[in-house]
Design an enzyme around this catalytic site. Structure first.
Site, mmCIF file in Angstrom:
data_model
loop_
_atom_site.group_PDB
_atom_site.id
_atom_site.type_symbol
_atom_site.label_atom_id
_atom_site.label_comp_id
_atom_site.label_asym_id
_atom_site.label_seq_id
_atom_site.Cartn_x
_atom_site.Cartn_y
_atom_site.Cartn_z
ATOM 1 N N HIS A 48 1.063 -1.482 0.031
ATOM 2 C CA HIS A 48 -0.138 0.262 0.233
ATOM 3 C C HIS A 48 0.926 1.576 0.074
ATOM 4 O O HIS A 48 0.368 2.661 -0.401
ATOM 5 C CB HIS A 48 -0.822 -0.572 1.547
ATOM 6 C CG HIS A 48 -0.348 0.107 2.467
ATOM 7 N ND1 HIS A 48 -0.152 -1.157 3.274
ATOM 8 C CD2 HIS A 48 -0.046 1.872 2.369
ATOM 9 C CE1 HIS A 48 0.183 -0.040 4.759
ATOM 10 N NE2 HIS A 48 0.490 1.513 4.225
HETATM 11 C C1 UD1 Z 1 -2.649 5.099 5.679
HETATM 12 C C2 UD1 Z 1 -1.959 5.815 6.711
HETATM 13 C C3 UD1 Z 1 -0.420 4.027 6.551
HETATM 14 C C4 UD1 Z 1 -1.105 3.260 7.154
HETATM 15 C C5 UD1 Z 1 -2.609 2.615 6.210
HETATM 16 C C6 UD1 Z 1 -3.021 1.306 6.601
HETATM 17 C C7 UD1 Z 1 -1.095 7.945 6.117
HETATM 18 C C8 UD1 Z 1 -0.204 9.073 5.420
HETATM 19 N N1 UD1 Z 1 -0.672 6.438 5.534
HETATM 20 O O1 UD1 Z 1 -1.951 4.740 4.527
HETATM 21 O O2 UD1 Z 1 0.777 4.836 7.675
HETATM 22 O O3 UD1 Z 1 -0.274 2.084 7.244
HETATM 23 O O4 UD1 Z 1 -2.700 3.647 6.395
HETATM 24 O O5 UD1 Z 1 -3.953 1.127 6.050
HETATM 25 O O6 UD1 Z 1 -1.677 8.097 6.943
HETATM 26 N N2 UD1 Z 1 -8.009 4.632 -0.292
HETATM 27 C C9 UD1 Z 1 -9.287 4.249 -0.788
HETATM 28 N N3 UD1 Z 1 -10.362 3.978 0.235
HETATM 29 C C10 UD1 Z 1 -10.603 4.042 1.231
HETATM 30 C C11 UD1 Z 1 -8.248 4.575 1.757
HETATM 31 C C12 UD1 Z 1 -8.267 5.181 0.820
HETATM 32 O O7 UD1 Z 1 -9.642 4.038 -2.336
HETATM 33 O O8 UD1 Z 1 -11.172 3.508 2.582
HETATM 34 C C13 UD1 Z 1 -7.478 5.740 -1.594
HETATM 35 C C14 UD1 Z 1 -7.481 7.054 -1.669
HETATM 36 O O9 UD1 Z 1 -7.258 7.414 -2.824
HETATM 37 C C15 UD1 Z 1 -5.898 7.173 -0.564
HETATM 38 C C16 UD1 Z 1 -5.206 6.301 -0.724
HETATM 39 O O10 UD1 Z 1 -6.043 4.701 -0.671
HETATM 40 O O11 UD1 Z 1 -5.488 8.289 -2.216
HETATM 41 C C17 UD1 Z 1 -3.971 6.321 -0.105
HETATM 42 O O12 UD1 Z 1 -5.254 6.974 1.153
HETATM 43 P P1 UD1 Z 1 -3.978 7.081 2.843
HETATM 44 O O13 UD1 Z 1 -5.233 6.669 3.636
HETATM 45 O O14 UD1 Z 1 -4.003 8.568 2.275
HETATM 46 O O15 UD1 Z 1 -2.848 5.904 3.003
HETATM 47 P P2 UD1 Z 1 -2.751 4.356 3.150
HETATM 48 O O16 UD1 Z 1 -1.986 4.211 2.006
HETATM 49 O O17 UD1 Z 1 -3.845 4.126 3.419
#
Ligand code: UD1
Length: 370
Positions: free
Chosen positions: A205
């Site tokens: 991820h």
């Molecule tokens: C986040 C945390 C990471 C943690 C991980 C657990 C930060 C910077 N990162 O990473 O430390 O280990 O969660 O899973 O806070 N997205 C979806 N659906 C969702 C959530 C996210 O489609 O429910 C997509 C979005 O397009 C987003 C991307 O995933 O742009 C990243 O989501 P984000 O929450 O920023 O970071 P994670 O990669 O999940």
């Protein structure tokens, strides 16, 4: 009754809250749960609440995905209002996500005591968002809860101003609590026809891996050549890139993200995990599964150096690097751990991650602190 507002937003934080929330209530606190909305897909959010019996959040700020600064800024504006409405006696945060930092900054600006659980953890890579988040949160916190004395020492060297408490690792307690029921109820291995011959588990991820098609292809080529089926519960972030990939990976079985109990069951039965997650490196140690980490550094050096159950590939690993790392760690596992008595792993975990009653120790520390 002291009111503690815990701010969560991402998958690992719901898990970390599950036992602590219950314990705070039983210890005479009034726990308030705020969900920032950072994770909003049902399989990254709702499933954890229903499966782990976590009460619905008192409020969901519904912030969702955005650029990091906009996401943190919008969370802060909503949290400021929330803190002003309910005036908690303390704000508690876990780990290193954008939700953690947003809540920490807002708590400080509102003059509310801030408690950081999983303090003193460093990957020493300033390019990673998690590193900014955890470092800044540690320096804002009033009470810093550490998993081990080594984290406390790091914080003292960094001259943090808050009070440091070494109370053990909250994820260790969660694994110990939920693993038996996970094994009892999980039918996923049968459904996926993963028999006793051994299978691998893959998770990706981090932006450096998930947002770069070339990096993803190398990883998939690498795990596809491991001579075992590999289950790949795919994060939405990674799935978005996946549609652009060209290649054929017959040994890789892509499935939806797993619930916590399914993840624990699959992880504990797997022969190997290949991951870029922080938390899974620790969880794989807790269940005794060898791990290849698709990164150049780790926050959890206990898993690599002391236990030798985790091997880093370096950043942007090639397929060959991944395959070589997998055979090295499997050989090492067979030599050092496979036939070791279960007490050896238990003692190791106890030494580096503390006792299992971490939630009640945090509740007691909060009682003294507030
Ligand atoms: C986040 C945390 C990471 C943690 C991980 C657990 C930060 C910077 N990162 O990473 O430390 O280990 O969660 O899973 O806070 N997205 C979806 N659906 C969702 C959530 C996210 O489609 O429910 C997509 C979005 O397009 C987003 C991307 O995933 O742009 C990243 O989501 P984000 O929450 O920023 O970071 P994670 O990669 O999940």
């Amino acid at each position: 009754m002291k009111r503690i507002t815990t701010v969560v937003g991402a998958r690992p934080q719901f898990i970390k809250y599950s036992l602590l929330g219950r314990c705070l209530r039983q210890s005479g606190f009034e726990p308030i749960l705020v969900h920032t909305g950072q994770h909003y897909d049902p399989m990254l959010s709702q499933i954890f609440f229903s499966e782990l019996n976590i009460p619905e959040p008192d409020v969901n700020l519904g912030i969702g995905s955005d650029t990091p600064s906009r996401q943190i800024g919008r969370m802060m504006m909503a949290l400021e209002e929330e803190f002003a409405t309910r005036r908690p006696d303390g704000v508690l945060v876990f780990g290193d996500t954008n939700s953690t930092l947003a809540a920490a900054l807002t708590a400080i600006k509102a003059n509310l005591p801030l408690i950081h659980v999983e303090a003193g953890v460093r990957g020493h890579n300033r390019a990673l968002p998690e590193e900014h988040n955890r470092r800044l949160t540690d320096h804002l916190a009033d009470l810093l809860v550490c998993h081990h004395e080594s984290a406390a020492e790091l914080l003292r060297n960094e001259k943090v101003s808050g009070q440091i408490a070494v109370l053990g690792d909250i994820m260790r307690e969660t694994v110990a609590h939920f693993l038996p029921q996970a094994l009892e109820r999980c039918t996923l291995m049968d459904e996926l026809e993963l028999d006793g011959e051994g299978f691998g588990l893959l998770t990706i991820h981090r932006p450096t891996n998930a947002d770069d098609p070339a990096a993803l292809v190398e990883i998939l080529n690498g795990v596809n050549g491991l001579e075992m089926p590999v289950v790949f519960p795919i994060h939405p972030r990674t799935r978005k890139q996946f549609v652009n990939l060209e290649g054929d990976w017959p040994n890789v079985r892509i499935i939806d993200p797993l619930s916590y109990l399914d993840m624990l069951a699959v992880l504990s039965q797997a022969r190997l995990i290949v991951t870029d997650s922080g938390g899974l490196q620790k969880e794989s140690l807790f269940v005794g599964t060898p791990c290849v980490t698709l990164r150049g550094e780790t926050e959890w050096i206990e898993t690599t150096e002391a236990a030798g159950l985790n091997l880093l590939t370096g950043d942007r690993p090639t397929a060959e690097t991944i395959r070589n790392a997998a055979s090295t760690i499997l050989r090492r596992f067979d030599r050092d751990w496979k036939n070791a008595p279960p007490e050896k792993l238990d003692q190791f975990i106890e030494q580096y991650f503390g006792p299992v009653n971490v939630s009640s120790r945090i509740a007691r520390a909060l009682d003294d602190f507030l």
